[in-house]
Design a protein around this motif. Structure first.
Motif, PDB file in Angstrom:
ATOM      1  N   LYS A   1       0.808  -1.215   0.000  1.00 47.41           N
ATOM      2  CA  LYS A   1       0.000   0.000   0.000  1.00 47.41           C
ATOM      3  C   LYS A   1       0.845   1.272   0.000  1.00 47.41           C
ATOM      4  CE  LYS A   1      -3.748   2.232   2.606  1.00 47.41           C
ATOM      5  NZ  LYS A   1      -4.670   2.111   3.770  1.00 47.41           N
ATOM      6  N   LEU A   2       2.025   1.219   0.587  1.00 47.04           N
ATOM      7  CA  LEU A   2       2.882   2.399   0.633  1.00 47.04           C
ATOM      8  C   LEU A   2       3.487   2.724  -0.735  1.00 47.04           C
ATOM      9  CD1 LEU A   2       4.754   1.915   4.016  1.00 47.04           C
ATOM     10  CD2 LEU A   2       3.297   3.849   3.423  1.00 47.04           C
ATOM     11  N   GLY A   3       3.781   1.709  -1.528  1.00 45.38           N
ATOM     12  CA  GLY A   3       4.363   1.941  -2.844  1.00 45.38           C
ATOM     13  C   GLY A   3       5.796   2.437  -2.787  1.00 45.38           C
ATOM     14  N   PHE A   4       6.134   3.291  -3.728  1.00 46.19           N
ATOM     15  CA  PHE A   4       7.498   3.797  -3.851  1.00 46.19           C
ATOM     16  C   PHE A   4       7.751   4.985  -2.926  1.00 46.19           C
ATOM     17  CE2 PHE A   4       6.859   1.669  -7.910  1.00 46.19           C
ATOM     18  CZ  PHE A   4       8.074   1.041  -8.132  1.00 46.19           C
ATOM     19  N   PRO A   5       8.996   5.146  -2.456  1.00 37.55           N
ATOM     20  CA  PRO A   5       9.330   6.352  -1.683  1.00 37.55           C
ATOM     21  C   PRO A   5       9.307   7.578  -2.595  1.00 37.55           C
ATOM     22  CG  PRO A   5      11.310   5.072  -2.137  1.00 37.55           C
ATOM     23  CD  PRO A   5      10.166   4.241  -2.602  1.00 37.55           C
ATOM     24  N   THR A   6       8.987   8.716  -2.026  1.00 36.28           N
ATOM     25  CA  THR A   6       8.975   9.971  -2.796  1.00 36.28           C
ATOM     26  C   THR A   6      10.084  10.923  -2.335  1.00 36.28           C
ATOM     27  OG1 THR A   6       7.334  10.933  -1.287  1.00 36.28           O
ATOM     28  CG2 THR A   6       6.495   9.792  -3.231  1.00 36.28           C
ATOM     29  N   GLY A   7      10.941  10.444  -1.463  1.00 38.50           N
ATOM     30  CA  GLY A   7      12.063  11.240  -0.983  1.00 38.50           C
ATOM     31  C   GLY A   7      12.919  10.401  -0.061  1.00 38.50           C
ATOM     32  N   ASP A   8      14.102  10.894   0.268  1.00 40.49           N
ATOM     33  CA  ASP A   8      14.942  10.230   1.261  1.00 40.49           C
ATOM     34  C   ASP A   8      14.385  10.503   2.660  1.00 40.49           C
ATOM     35  OD1 ASP A   8      16.840   9.139  -0.525  1.00 40.49           O
ATOM     36  OD2 ASP A   8      17.912  11.043  -0.621  1.00 40.49           O
TER      37      ASP A   8
ATOM     38  N   THR B   1      15.552  13.337   8.659  1.00 37.90           N
ATOM     39  CA  THR B   1      15.977  13.082  10.037  1.00 37.90           C
ATOM     40  C   THR B   1      15.480  14.190  10.962  1.00 37.90           C
ATOM     41  OG1 THR B   1      17.953  11.972   9.222  1.00 37.90           O
ATOM     42  CG2 THR B   1      17.959  12.635  11.530  1.00 37.90           C
ATOM     43  N   HIS B   2      14.927  13.785  12.109  1.00 41.05           N
ATOM     44  CA  HIS B   2      14.396  14.750  13.066  1.00 41.05           C
ATOM     45  C   HIS B   2      15.505  15.190  14.024  1.00 41.05           C
ATOM     46  CE1 HIS B   2      11.784  16.401  16.248  1.00 41.05           C
ATOM     47  NE2 HIS B   2      10.922  16.585  15.278  1.00 41.05           N
ATOM     48  N   PRO B   3      15.575  16.483  14.360  1.00 38.18           N
ATOM     49  CA  PRO B   3      16.636  16.971  15.267  1.00 38.18           C
ATOM     50  C   PRO B   3      16.638  16.285  16.627  1.00 38.18           C
ATOM     51  CG  PRO B   3      15.510  18.807  14.214  1.00 38.18           C
ATOM     52  CD  PRO B   3      14.733  17.581  13.881  1.00 38.18           C
ATOM     53  N   ASP B   4      15.455  15.853  17.082  1.00 33.04           N
ATOM     54  CA  ASP B   4      15.353  15.211  18.394  1.00 33.04           C
ATOM     55  C   ASP B   4      15.536  13.697  18.331  1.00 33.04           C
ATOM     56  OD1 ASP B   4      14.885  17.676  19.536  1.00 33.04           O
ATOM     57  OD2 ASP B   4      12.711  17.500  19.361  1.00 33.04           O
ATOM     58  N   GLY B   5      15.934  13.200  17.163  1.00 32.89           N
ATOM     59  CA  GLY B   5      16.133  11.765  17.006  1.00 32.89           C
ATOM     60  C   GLY B   5      15.066  11.146  16.122  1.00 32.89           C
ATOM     61  N   GLY B   6      15.394  10.007  15.536  1.00 36.37           N
ATOM     62  CA  GLY B   6      14.441   9.338  14.659  1.00 36.37           C
ATOM     63  C   GLY B   6      14.380   9.994  13.296  1.00 36.37           C
ATOM     64  N   GLY B   7      13.422   9.555  12.505  1.00 36.29           N
ATOM     65  CA  GLY B   7      13.282  10.095  11.165  1.00 36.29           C
ATOM     66  C   GLY B   7      11.925   9.799  10.591  1.00 36.29           C
ATOM     67  N   PHE B   8      11.728  10.301   9.384  1.00 36.70           N
ATOM     68  CA  PHE B   8      10.420  10.261   8.755  1.00 36.70           C
ATOM     69  C   PHE B   8      10.642  10.162   7.251  1.00 36.70           C
ATOM     70  CE2 PHE B   8       7.403  13.137   6.595  1.00 36.70           C
ATOM     71  CZ  PHE B   8       6.185  12.538   6.903  1.00 36.70           C
ATOM     72  N   GLN B   9       9.891   9.278   6.581  1.00 34.58           N
ATOM     73  CA  GLN B   9      10.052   9.142   5.136  1.00 34.58           C
ATOM     74  C   GLN B   9       8.693   9.012   4.466  1.00 34.58           C
ATOM     75  OE1 GLN B   9      13.040   6.310   4.038  1.00 34.58           O
ATOM     76  NE2 GLN B   9      13.108   7.010   1.921  1.00 34.58           N
ATOM     77  N   GLU B  10       8.505   9.799   3.401  1.00 33.74           N
ATOM     78  CA  GLU B  10       7.245   9.803   2.656  1.00 33.74           C
ATOM     79  C   GLU B  10       7.282   8.774   1.527  1.00 33.74           C
ATOM     80  OE1 GLU B  10       4.405  11.427   2.921  1.00 33.74           O
ATOM     81  OE2 GLU B  10       4.737  13.267   4.077  1.00 33.74           O
ATOM     82  N   PHE B  11       6.122   8.156   1.274  1.00 35.54           N
ATOM     83  CA  PHE B  11       5.945   7.202   0.184  1.00 35.54           C
ATOM     84  C   PHE B  11       4.689   7.602  -0.589  1.00 35.54           C
ATOM     85  CE2 PHE B  11       8.453   5.204   3.410  1.00 35.54           C
ATOM     86  CZ  PHE B  11       9.327   4.354   2.758  1.00 35.54           C
TER      87      PHE B  11
END
Length: 227
Positions: A136-143, A146-156
């Protein structure tokens, strides 16, 4: 002996004739050169003369082919990202609708159209668990962002994956739309603390650090309750 002398004389005369003809030419002879046009990569940060294919040894010693936009993306990564990605674990897996992806020890590079993106660590694991590029997520749309407080987030194409200390969760559909509208992980709701779940009344809900987003099929948008 006479035949050798005669042949030598003929050869000398021919050579002299050629020299005279050459001296009488008013236009210099141009040297023909064969040049190859460098392939310009669509991936930002890669060299126009970068190789289009290479062999990279996996951790098991097997040589795998890394090529095209995937290789261009690999070469564009800094040392830290390349180390996190690690060595390939197989050749590129082509997608029937175009593009493809290649798995590495610590992540994957996914290419679609002219774009290639890196999916690392727990975000890659979550993406694979949900079907990868066929899910359902398919292909990523960006790298990864990274969040300044740690962790990260990636759009698909079909949603987003957020990774932080509390876990790795997917946010999609109307709930993702509302969360992004309110600032995403930098907004008042903060980071997700659960995947989307179904409620007994048929709605879908997801919890965040500072509230809950709920959406019921048929509703134009999701609703927010802050905690």
């Amino acid at each position: 002996m006479h035949s050798i002398t005669k042949r030598t004389a003929v050869l000398s005369a021919a050579t002299a004739a050629v020299a005279l003809i050459g001296a009488g030419c008013s236009h210099p002879t141009k040297t023909s050169q064969t040049t190859s046009s460098p392939t310009t990569s669509a991936i930002t940060g890669t060299s126009a003369t970068a190789p289009t294919s290479t062999q990279i040894a996996g951790a098991n010693g097997t040589q795998y082919t890394v090529e095209g936009p995937i290789l261009a993306k690999y070469l564009s990564l800094d040392a830290a990202k390349r180390k996190a990605l690690g060595a390939p674990t197989g050749n590129e897996d082509k997608h029937p609708d175009g593009g493809g992806f290649q798995e590495f020890d610590g992540g994957a590079i996914c290419v679609h159209g002219t774009n290639a993106y890196v999916i690392l660590g727990k975000i890659r694991d979550k993406w694979n668990a949900l079907g990868g590029m066929d899910g359902k997520l398919g292909f990523p749309t960006g790298d990864e962002d990274t969040h300044p407080d740690g962790g990260g987030f990636q759009e698909f194409d079909g949603g987003a994956i957020c990774d932080h200390g509390a876990g790795t969760y997917v946010v999609w559909g109307k709930i993702r739309d509302k969360w992004n509208e309110l600032g995403g992980m930098d907004g008042k709701l903060g980071l997700p603390t659960s995947d989307e779940t179904d409620t007994p009344d048929g709605a879908k809900t997801a919890t965040f650090e500072h509230g809950t987003i709920t959406w019921k099929p048929g509703d134009a948008q999701a609703t927010v309750v802050y905690s």
